[in-house]
Design a protein around this motif. Structure first.
Motif, PDB file in Angstrom:
ATOM      1  N   ILE A  42      11.129   3.087   5.473  1.00  0.00           N
ATOM      2  CA  ILE A  42      11.095   1.926   4.562  1.00  0.00           C
ATOM      3  C   ILE A  42       9.887   1.053   4.875  1.00  0.00           C
ATOM      4  CG2 ILE A  42      12.307  -0.180   3.887  1.00  0.00           C
ATOM      5  CD1 ILE A  42      14.916   1.301   4.643  1.00  0.00           C
ATOM      6  N   PHE A  43       9.655   0.819   6.170  1.00  0.00           N
ATOM      7  CA  PHE A  43       8.520  -0.024   6.563  1.00  0.00           C
ATOM      8  C   PHE A  43       7.192   0.567   6.090  1.00  0.00           C
ATOM      9  CE2 PHE A  43       5.107  -0.774   9.643  1.00  0.00           C
ATOM     10  CZ  PHE A  43       4.990  -2.169   9.563  1.00  0.00           C
ATOM     11  N   LEU A  44       7.003   1.872   6.310  1.00  0.00           N
ATOM     12  CA  LEU A  44       5.743   2.501   5.933  1.00  0.00           C
ATOM     13  C   LEU A  44       5.557   2.506   4.413  1.00  0.00           C
ATOM     14  CD1 LEU A  44       5.628   5.506   8.428  1.00  0.00           C
ATOM     15  CD2 LEU A  44       4.231   3.444   8.465  1.00  0.00           C
ATOM     16  N   ILE A  45       6.634   2.810   3.682  1.00  0.00           N
ATOM     17  CA  ILE A  45       6.530   2.830   2.214  1.00  0.00           C
ATOM     18  C   ILE A  45       6.159   1.449   1.680  1.00  0.00           C
ATOM     19  CG2 ILE A  45       7.862   3.098   0.082  1.00  0.00           C
ATOM     20  CD1 ILE A  45       9.375   5.368   1.452  1.00  0.00           C
ATOM     21  N   ASP A  46       6.849   0.406   2.176  1.00  0.00           N
ATOM     22  CA  ASP A  46       6.543  -0.962   1.730  1.00  0.00           C
ATOM     23  C   ASP A  46       5.128  -1.371   2.129  1.00  0.00           C
ATOM     24  OD1 ASP A  46       9.021  -1.133   0.636  1.00  0.00           O
ATOM     25  OD2 ASP A  46       9.900  -2.398   2.183  1.00  0.00           O
ATOM     26  N   ASN A  51       0.178  -3.470   0.901  1.00  0.00           N
ATOM     27  CA  ASN A  51      -1.169  -3.643   1.443  1.00  0.00           C
ATOM     28  C   ASN A  51      -2.189  -2.921   0.555  1.00  0.00           C
ATOM     29  OD1 ASN A  51      -3.455  -3.966   2.943  1.00  0.00           O
ATOM     30  ND2 ASN A  51      -2.626  -3.111   4.825  1.00  0.00           N
ATOM     31  N   ARG A  52      -3.130  -3.651  -0.007  1.00  0.00           N
ATOM     32  CA  ARG A  52      -4.132  -3.055  -0.896  1.00  0.00           C
ATOM     33  C   ARG A  52      -5.036  -2.088  -0.167  1.00  0.00           C
ATOM     34  NH1 ARG A  52      -6.231  -7.958  -4.900  1.00  0.00           N
ATOM     35  NH2 ARG A  52      -4.169  -8.375  -5.877  1.00  0.00           N
ATOM     36  N   ASN A  53      -5.314  -2.365   1.112  1.00  0.00           N
ATOM     37  CA  ASN A  53      -6.191  -1.473   1.872  1.00  0.00           C
ATOM     38  C   ASN A  53      -5.546  -0.112   2.123  1.00  0.00           C
ATOM     39  OD1 ASN A  53      -8.170  -3.458   2.080  1.00  0.00           O
ATOM     40  ND2 ASN A  53      -7.230  -4.333   3.930  1.00  0.00           N
ATOM     41  N   ALA A  54      -4.224  -0.066   2.013  1.00  0.00           N
ATOM     42  CA  ALA A  54      -3.510   1.198   2.237  1.00  0.00           C
ATOM     43  C   ALA A  54      -3.218   1.919   0.931  1.00  0.00           C
ATOM     44  CB  ALA A  54      -2.202   0.924   2.988  1.00  0.00           C
ATOM     45  N   TYR A  55      -3.907   1.539  -0.118  1.00  0.00           N
ATOM     46  CA  TYR A  55      -3.654   2.124  -1.445  1.00  0.00           C
ATOM     47  C   TYR A  55      -3.718   3.650  -1.459  1.00  0.00           C
ATOM     48  CZ  TYR A  55      -4.033   3.000  -6.455  1.00  0.00           C
ATOM     49  OH  TYR A  55      -3.826   3.474  -7.719  1.00  0.00           O
ATOM     50  N   PRO A  56      -4.726   4.282  -0.813  1.00  0.00           N
ATOM     51  CA  PRO A  56      -4.793   5.763  -0.871  1.00  0.00           C
ATOM     52  C   PRO A  56      -3.563   6.443  -0.282  1.00  0.00           C
ATOM     53  CG  PRO A  56      -6.863   4.833  -0.093  1.00  0.00           C
ATOM     54  CD  PRO A  56      -5.869   3.721  -0.089  1.00  0.00           C
TER      55      PRO A  56
END
Length: 568
Positions: A42-46, A51-56
């Motif tokens: 859940i934490f990683l998905i959210d 986080n925009r930097n984690a978009y890819p």
């Protein structure tokens, strides 16, 4: 566009809330590894979405879910299980076991000289068909009682374990009854009519006995305890003569305070107490013991508890386990190494022949030789088992060993040596086409200029093979050989379908066989053990298998890296 964003964020919030609630529920039920895995997911998905930097990384979410649920969680669960006694007799938690000892009708006894009731069953009809909705009237010879509607105290998977109903005098219940010839024939309750259906004392109702037993007694009535005004308990129990009587009962175990010795110290704690003997029960290593009237200790129930390193130390300290385990361990290496050797040698030999441009019909030969690889392995194994290695009707014994040479039939599946020959033969048959295709592709990638230069220098065919072909071939094939070794090290299907791991090893307390490899041995321990399933011990062996295969793969990859020098 704004509406879609609001909808998306709303769905994310709902997903997070429900997932957190699900993780909390799993944690409270004892599924700690799964709940931690879910929280991390859940934490990683959210994080990836917010986080925009984690978009890819958003595109990795499906793979991430599969990684956590199908890989990381099973690994964590296996590691945890390896340090417990989880298995037959130790399936439930301590709390679940204690609850069952306290409430399960199995752990009750009939009170000597206790009160008994005669009883009659009344059911509600739908037309002419009786239903499972019933009333029960009891008589102790002096008074007539009726049981209130029962309330379920403990259930499991939709089945009642314990229910309770209060007994009240019929004339105080407020229910209207109708009598015929002195017998209560109908009971009227909240607009429902219950008709007299069965009584063990009435031969006229014997016709209804089967419906009573299988639709009312066994699923419901036998789980109900009737409580009178003095808090005495009554229930229907079957006696040695086959009759079902409603008698006074008492629970065999209850919770109470007792003085016990723990770690050399005397302490007072809440323990289970036998109500017949008054003695506290003993708990050791996840097993609850009772003491009978002769002072002998016997196991009552078991629960999952920490086992420390015992599952691992058993492999080396218990002679009945260490001996078979050592033999299985050595055979596992031999099996994997010989399987790779035989398949590679035969596959490479055929590839060298098929790589010859002057060979006519190469396409036909390639198509025919790849058939063993194309056919599903389990079909091929069963054909070999029943068509070739059958000791009575198999082609090898009937037409070659006995028919051609006049020898005694080979006991393919009852002799350890020939059983190993059989599994290696079948595995070689199934594996050589793969090695042939891989080698053929690698051979065709070697430039012809190398061979022309070597021929000009006067090199023979063997010199060209060992100095040019083999080193360049191993650059491509070596990692595949490592993978093939790891695959065959855990090649459960071929072993299990062909010999089932047999023939059995003598003088062992575990289901070990002469052709068992570690993974088939682990499977037997977990699901086919003669003394029950032992998931803890099987998990410990699984961890050892992982460490062994991982270490060997690492070493082999390091060694195979030396072939890369050829390309530099």
């Amino acid at each position: 566009m704004k509406l879609f964003r609001i909808l998306g964020w709303s769905l994310l919030v709902l997903f997070t809330i429900f997932s957190i609630l699900g993780g909390i529920f799993l944690f409270t039920k004892g599924f700690y590894e799964l709940s931690v895995t879910l929280f991390a997911l859940i934490f990683l998905i959210d994080f990836f979405i917010i986080n925009r930097n984690a978009y890819p990384y958003r595109y990795m979410i499906p793979a991430l879910i599969l990684l956590f649920i199908l890989v990381l969680y099973p690994i964590a669960f296996t590691i945890r299980t390896a340090f417990t006694n989880y298995g037959t007799g130790h399936i439930s938690t301590r709390q679940e076991v204690i609850e069952r000892l306290l409430v399960d009708p199995i752990y009750t006894y009939v009170v000597e000289d206790g009160k008994q009731f005669s009883y009659s069953i009344y059911v509600r009809y739908e037309g002419t068909r009786p239903t499972q909705e019933f009333k029960i009237i009891l008589n102790d010879g002096n008074d007539t009682f009726i049981a209130r509607d029962y309330k379920v105290l403990k259930s499991e998977a939709g089945s009642i374990i314990l229910a309770e109903a209060d007994l009240i005098k019929l004339n105080e219940s407020g229910l209207r009854v109708e009598r015929q010839e002195g017998r209560i024939e109908f009971i009227f309750d909240a607009g429902k009519i219950f008709k007299y259906f069965y009584s063990p004392d009435d031969p006229e109702t014997t016709i209804n006995e089967d419906f009573f037993r299988y639709q009312i007694l066994f699923p419901v009535l036998s789980k109900i305890e009737f409580v009178d005004s003095a808090q005495n308990r009554f229930a229907i129990r079957q006696f040695e003569d086959g009759t079902f009587r409603l008698v006074q009962i008492n629970h065999l175990y209850k919770l109470g305070l007792a003085e016990v010795i723990e770690k050399g110290k005397s302490i007072v704690k809440v323990v289970l107490i036998n109500t017949k003997t008054g003695k506290p029960l003993i708990e050791e290593n996840g097993t609850i013991y009772d003491i009978n009237e002769k002072g002998e200790r016997f196991a009552v129930a078991g629960y999952i508890s920490g086992y420390g390193l015992k599952n691992f130390t058993r492999i080396f300290t218990d002679p009945t386990i260490s001996g078979p385990f050592a033999r299985i361990f050595v055979w596992n290496f031999t099996w994997a190494a010989l399987s790779v050797l035989f398949t590679f040698v035969i596959g490479l030999s055929l590839a060298l022949v098929l790589n010859n441009p002057n060979l006519r019909g190469r396409t036909i030969y390639r198509s025919l030789l790849i058939i063993p690889w194309a056919i599903p392995a389990f079909i091929s194994v069963l054909v070999w088992k029943n068509g070739f290695f059958n000791e009575t009707y198999g082609i090898l014994n009937k037409f070659i060993i006995t028919g051609l040479f006049g020898r005694e039939p080979i006991r393919w599946f009852n002799d350890p040596f020939w059983a190993k020959v059989a599994v290696l033969t079948v595995n070689t048959w199934l594996g050589f086409p793969y090695m042939m295709v891989v080698s053929l592709g690698a051979l065709q990638s070697i430039p012809e200029d190398y061979y022309e230069a070597a021929a000009i220098d006067g090199a023979t065919k063997w010199q060209r093979f060992w100095k040019i072909t083999f080193p360049l071939l191993m650059t491509t094939v070596a990692p595949l050989l490592v993978g093939s070794f790891a695959f065959n090290f855990n090649n459960f299907v071929n072993i299990y379908l062909l010999t089932g791991g047999g023939p059995a090893m003598p003088n062992t307390t575990t289901p070990a066989g002469a052709t068992d490899i570690l993974i088939s041995y682990t499977y037997k321990l977990a699901f086919e053990g003669g003394r029950g399933q032992d998931f803890g011990f099987a998990s410990a062996i699984s961890i050892l298998i992982f460490l062994i295969v991982g270490s060997l793969s690492f070493i082999n990859f390091k060694l195979s890296g030396s072939f890369e020098e050829v390309n530099r």
